[in-house]
Design an enzyme around this catalytic site. Structure first.
Site, PDB file in Angstrom:
ATOM      1  N   PRO A   3       5.246 -67.728 -51.116  1.00 22.93           N
ATOM      2  CA  PRO A   3       3.430 -67.432 -51.262  1.00 22.93           C
ATOM      3  C   PRO A   3       3.774 -66.340 -50.257  1.00 22.93           C
ATOM      4  CG  PRO A   3       3.810 -69.367 -49.777  1.00 22.93           C
ATOM      5  CD  PRO A   3       4.911 -68.869 -50.644  1.00 22.93           C
ATOM      6  N   LEU A   4       2.556 -64.944 -51.053  1.00 21.22           N
ATOM      7  CA  LEU A   4       2.848 -63.979 -50.652  1.00 21.22           C
ATOM      8  C   LEU A   4       1.118 -63.657 -50.692  1.00 21.22           C
ATOM      9  CD1 LEU A   4       6.347 -62.318 -50.807  1.00 21.22           C
ATOM     10  CD2 LEU A   4       5.323 -62.344 -48.543  1.00 21.22           C
ATOM     11  N   THR A   5       0.419 -63.398 -49.201  1.00 20.85           N
ATOM     12  CA  THR A   5      -1.010 -63.052 -50.067  1.00 20.85           C
ATOM     13  C   THR A   5      -0.804 -61.320 -50.451  1.00 20.85           C
ATOM     14  OG1 THR A   5      -2.173 -64.773 -49.161  1.00 20.85           O
ATOM     15  CG2 THR A   5      -3.788 -62.787 -49.272  1.00 20.85           C
ATOM     16  N   GLN A  79       0.464 -71.849 -54.947  1.00 24.52           N
ATOM     17  CA  GLN A  79      -0.249 -72.951 -53.924  1.00 24.52           C
ATOM     18  C   GLN A  79      -1.726 -72.956 -53.840  1.00 24.52           C
ATOM     19  OE1 GLN A  79      -0.464 -70.817 -50.001  1.00 24.52           O
ATOM     20  NE2 GLN A  79       1.446 -71.648 -48.932  1.00 24.52           N
ATOM     21  N   TYR A 159      -5.649 -72.568 -41.632  1.00 21.75           N
ATOM     22  CA  TYR A 159      -6.622 -72.812 -43.457  1.00 21.75           C
ATOM     23  C   TYR A 159      -6.815 -74.512 -42.434  1.00 21.75           C
ATOM     24  CZ  TYR A 159      -3.970 -68.578 -44.104  1.00 21.75           C
ATOM     25  OH  TYR A 159      -4.084 -66.851 -43.485  1.00 21.75           O
ATOM     26  N   GLY A 318      10.356 -64.580 -48.210  1.00 23.74           N
ATOM     27  CA  GLY A 318       8.759 -63.779 -48.419  1.00 23.74           C
ATOM     28  C   GLY A 318       9.157 -62.639 -48.187  1.00 23.74           C
ATOM     29  N   ARG A 319       9.119 -61.496 -47.416  1.00 26.65           N
ATOM     30  CA  ARG A 319       9.092 -60.496 -46.737  1.00 26.65           C
ATOM     31  C   ARG A 319      10.042 -59.269 -47.585  1.00 26.65           C
ATOM     32  NH1 ARG A 319       7.765 -59.254 -40.665  1.00 26.65           N
ATOM     33  NH2 ARG A 319       5.741 -60.092 -40.886  1.00 26.65           N
TER      34      ARG A 319
END
Length: 370
Positions: A3-5, A79, A159, A318-319
């Site tokens: 997951p990547l915002t 997510q 969170y 991710g990145r």
């Protein structure tokens, strides 16, 4: 794909758009995509231009995304996210965000006006806790309606669920505070509600111990001895025992996966020191009997090593996926990776989002170039 915002839901309804569909479908060869954090309710909202999953309009928007991914042969989980104290009064017309207790996480909130220091939240009432549990269940049901293949519960990092688990941010004296069992109660109530709406074999969780420095203005984690991390989310004596209890109990739910992050900060001198490097996966592989997805600072070589040694079953990148929508193809042939344009990561529009070049094969088929 981890997951990547990415902050592309820049509309009043926090609705995924055609741009989201293009972005995720470009990365459909990931095998499994886990979406960016997606808030379960307006009360959960706390990151500018991130999408939600509580309205009919959002469900329709996400359906366009999942359809695009499925047409390319991919799978996609959403997510589910509640930001808790990481939100900001700017999102609530000046009202305080809510959390376990009134402890400022000493971080930065990403508001519509830019990054701002977090504030001390207000403690949640029992009714608000019950409503939050219900919101996760509704969002999970909405995810199925939106065409997702499953859901992942965000219980990690800074969170809401992590705020309840952390003894430094949870000072409650009711059944949601005090002991490890009580501080974990919200998490397990959420899991139980989610699996009422989605079969456990389509439900995953992201959770693990972390050591996160304060970002209070003027605080510099580089000052002092190595590993001297201050703030309420610095690892303390309860951090590892709490997580061992939680992850052991997760074995009872037959979930599809545990996404476990390695060290995201310097663990030296902290109670998590022995979890540095591959220590995180070595430690929890002995505790969790299900499918472990390893994440953070992963390379092709490290991922293969973790799988070959049995420390992980899958690897989440991710990145590398930000700038390389065709990452599996590049790994397959050993092609170089595109570099991330960091100023465009938390931005808007297609720049740095859907315009990264895919790998091109030469006519001979034995060379690659960017």
């Amino acid at each position: 794909m981890a997951p990547l915002t990415r902050m592309r839901a820049d509309n009043p309804g926090h609705v995924p758009t055609r741009l989201h569909a293009e972005y995720y479908s470009q990365r459909a060869t990931a095998g499994l995509i886990i979406s960016e954090g997606t808030e379960v309710s307006p009360d959960a909202y706390g990151w500018a231009d991130s999408p939600g999953l509580w309205s009919a309009e959002q469900i329709r928007g996400w359906h366009g995304v999942t359809d695009a991914v499925h047409k390319k042969g991919g799978l996609m989980y959403v997510q589910l996210w509640h930001t808790g104290a990481m939100s900001h009064p700017d999102f609530f017309d000046g009202a305080l965000p809510m959390s376990a207790s009134d402890v400022n996480p000493e971080q930065q909130s990403v508001t519509p006006a830019g990054r701002k220091p977090t504030v001390a939240p207000r403690p949640m009432s029992k009714d608000e806790i019950r409503q939050t549990v219900a919101d996760f269940g509704t969002a999970a049901k909405n995810a199925m309606e939106a065409g997702f293949d499953g859901v992942q519960i965000q219980a990690n990092y800074l969170y809401l669920i992590a705020q309840f688990l952390n003894s430094a941010t949870n000072h409650r004296n009711d059944e949601y505070g005090g002991s490890t069992v009580n501080r974990a109660r919200l998490l397990f109530e959420i899991i139980e509600r989610v699996v009422e709406n989605v079969e456990p074999g389509r439900v995953g969780i992201k959770i693990g111990p972390m050591n996160i420095p304060s970002l209070t203005p003027g605080y510099d984690p580089r000052v002092g001895t190595k590993g001297n991390v201050a703030g309420p989310f610095a690892a303390n004596a309860d951090t590892l025992p709490d997580m061992e209890y939680v992850i052991e109990k997760l074995n009872n739910f037959d979930l599809t996966h545990l996404l476990l992050m390695g060290a995201t900060a310097d663990f030296a001198g902290s109670p998590l020191e022995h979890l540095a490097g591959d220590g995180m996966f070595e430690h929890f592989r002995k505790i969790y009997k299900g499918h472990i997805i390893a994440n953070v600072e992963m390379t092709r070589e490290r991922g293969n090593h973790l799988i070959e040694t049995g420390l992980a079953h899958s690897i989440a990148f991710g990145r590398p996926y930000i700038a390389n929508p065709d990452l599996p193809d590049r790994f397959l042939v050993g092609a170089p990776l595109n570099e991330v344009s960091w100023p465009t990561v938390y931005a808007s529009g297609p720049a740095g989002y859907t315009d990264y070049p895919a790998m091109q094969r030469s006519t001979a088929g034995d060379e690659t170039k960017r």
